[in-house]
Design a protein around this motif. Sequence first.
Motif, mmCIF file in Angstrom:
data_model
loop_
_atom_site.group_PDB
_atom_site.id
_atom_site.type_symbol
_atom_site.label_atom_id
_atom_site.label_comp_id
_atom_site.label_asym_id
_atom_site.label_seq_id
_atom_site.Cartn_x
_atom_site.Cartn_y
_atom_site.Cartn_z
ATOM 1 N N PRO A 92 0.790 -1.245 0.000
ATOM 2 C CA PRO A 92 0.000 0.000 0.000
ATOM 3 C C PRO A 92 0.818 1.290 0.000
ATOM 4 O O PRO A 92 0.556 2.180 -0.829
ATOM 5 N N PRO A 93 1.829 1.438 0.878
ATOM 6 C CA PRO A 93 2.578 2.697 0.819
ATOM 7 C C PRO A 93 3.374 2.827 -0.472
ATOM 8 O O PRO A 93 3.567 3.923 -0.990
ATOM 9 N N MET A 94 3.823 1.679 -1.002
ATOM 10 C CA MET A 94 4.613 1.708 -2.221
ATOM 11 C C MET A 94 3.772 2.163 -3.411
ATOM 12 O O MET A 94 4.250 2.918 -4.265
ATOM 13 N N THR A 162 5.444 11.133 4.351
ATOM 14 C CA THR A 162 6.389 10.740 5.401
ATOM 15 C C THR A 162 5.969 9.409 6.016
ATOM 16 O O THR A 162 6.803 8.510 6.223
ATOM 17 N N ASN A 163 4.690 9.270 6.312
ATOM 18 C CA ASN A 163 4.199 8.032 6.922
ATOM 19 C C ASN A 163 4.386 6.841 5.992
ATOM 20 O O ASN A 163 4.700 5.726 6.440
ATOM 21 N N ASP A 164 4.195 7.060 4.689
ATOM 22 C CA ASP A 164 4.388 5.960 3.741
ATOM 23 C C ASP A 164 5.852 5.537 3.675
ATOM 24 O O ASP A 164 6.171 4.346 3.646
ATOM 25 N N ILE A 165 6.758 6.506 3.647
ATOM 26 C CA ILE A 165 8.183 6.169 3.640
ATOM 27 C C ILE A 165 8.559 5.459 4.933
ATOM 28 O O ILE A 165 9.332 4.489 4.933
ATOM 29 N N LEU A 166 7.996 5.936 6.051
ATOM 30 C CA LEU A 166 8.280 5.306 7.338
ATOM 31 C C LEU A 166 7.778 3.872 7.368
ATOM 32 O O LEU A 166 8.454 2.977 7.908
ATOM 33 N N ASN A 180 11.848 7.779 17.416
ATOM 34 C CA ASN A 180 11.249 9.110 17.324
ATOM 35 C C ASN A 180 12.153 10.065 16.557
ATOM 36 O O ASN A 180 11.670 10.875 15.756
ATOM 37 N N ARG A 181 13.458 9.959 16.804
ATOM 38 C CA ARG A 181 14.401 10.830 16.101
ATOM 39 C C ARG A 181 14.462 10.477 14.627
ATOM 40 O O ARG A 181 14.515 11.360 13.761
ATOM 41 N N TYR A 182 14.488 9.199 14.322
ATOM 42 C CA TYR A 182 14.510 8.728 12.939
ATOM 43 C C TYR A 182 13.303 9.291 12.179
ATOM 44 O O TYR A 182 13.436 9.839 11.078
ATOM 45 N N ALA A 183 12.127 9.151 12.776
ATOM 46 C CA ALA A 183 10.903 9.601 12.113
ATOM 47 C C ALA A 183 10.874 11.118 11.980
ATOM 48 O O ALA A 183 10.425 11.655 10.955
ATOM 49 N N TRP A 184 11.329 11.828 13.032
ATOM 50 C CA TRP A 184 11.313 13.292 12.959
ATOM 51 C C TRP A 184 12.217 13.809 11.843
ATOM 52 O O TRP A 184 11.827 14.699 11.073
ATOM 53 N N LEU A 185 13.424 13.265 11.738
ATOM 54 C CA LEU A 185 14.341 13.714 10.694
ATOM 55 C C LEU A 185 13.794 13.396 9.305
ATOM 56 O O LEU A 185 14.027 14.137 8.345
ATOM 57 N N LEU A 186 13.061 12.300 9.201
ATOM 58 C CA LEU A 186 12.415 11.966 7.934
ATOM 59 C C LEU A 186 11.357 13.009 7.600
ATOM 60 O O LEU A 186 11.314 13.538 6.481
ATOM 61 N N LEU A 187 10.476 13.315 8.554
ATOM 62 C CA LEU A 187 9.459 14.342 8.318
ATOM 63 C C LEU A 187 10.115 15.665 7.948
ATOM 64 O O LEU A 187 9.711 16.333 6.987
ATOM 65 N N ARG A 188 11.099 16.046 8.725
ATOM 66 C CA ARG A 188 11.756 17.334 8.497
ATOM 67 C C ARG A 188 12.317 17.424 7.074
ATOM 68 O O ARG A 188 12.192 18.448 6.399
#
Length: 293
Positions: A92-94, A162-166, A180-188
């Motif tokens: 689905p995210p892909m 961002t959520n799909d990549i995560l 949390n840091r991994y996800a935040w840097l991805l969003l950023r």
Amino acid sequence: MMPSSDAAQPPPHSVRRGRPPAPISPDAGPLHRAWLEPVRNVYFTSGLTQDDLVDRSGYSKTRISELLRGNGYYPPWEITFSVIHALGMPTPPMVRLWKAAALEADKGPEWIRQCIEQVAHEAEGPPLPYQAFTETMHRPYLEYARAFLLTDRRARGVVAETNDILWLSWKEATASENLNRYAWLLLRSRVMLRAARDGGRPDLRAAVFSTREIRAHQDPGRMVALSELTDLFDAVSRLPDDQMDVAVLHYLCGIPDQRIPDVLGLSPAIAHAVDHHARATVEALLGIPDTRE
């Protein structure tokens, strides 16, 4: 930003039997890279070789190599699905990321529709921990994205991306030292990819018009408040990354102090120190005298 696949290293328990893929082609657009980097990361740490992917997908080594490099043409969904299926990655995210990148590559809606319809696949649900995490972070992520991108539609689009990549990178994210840091840097990284720029820094000045102070003021008080907040947000945009993020989340997004460390993936002590330095830097940039003893 999530680690680049070109620099990724296999975990200690992983044994590579083949050569890593060549670097991603510079012709691959940012939305193409959004799904290609997680695919390469999973492939690189899987222990599989390109010969293994050939056997599992049914496509030639040349086609597989082109897909993994983002080289030449934008890959149809059939071969893309075959590769991610061989790697055990969620569909689905892909699908969503592949569609967005296809539009970026100037593929028409009809071509995209036909590509998707040619491949039958089941739409599996997300892992429950992932679902809980993204629901918990939805509001601060959305508010942060809106501060830079201004409209709700653009902000929601970036958070969804961002959520799909995560989701694609969930195993890597949960294996990291700090989810949390991994996800935040991805969003950023996804927000900054689209944020307006001013001299190399993100431009926050337009966000002034969305603040409660400006909406509440009437002329002439509104013009005074507008000028002051414009100067403030311009100063905030010149802060180092973590300091700017703390300031934006607290002062522009209204995220409570006690939530900010969790959102950023920082310890409370570090977040407090970052906030302290941010205040001092902003005051210095605005020429505010330091009255603290």
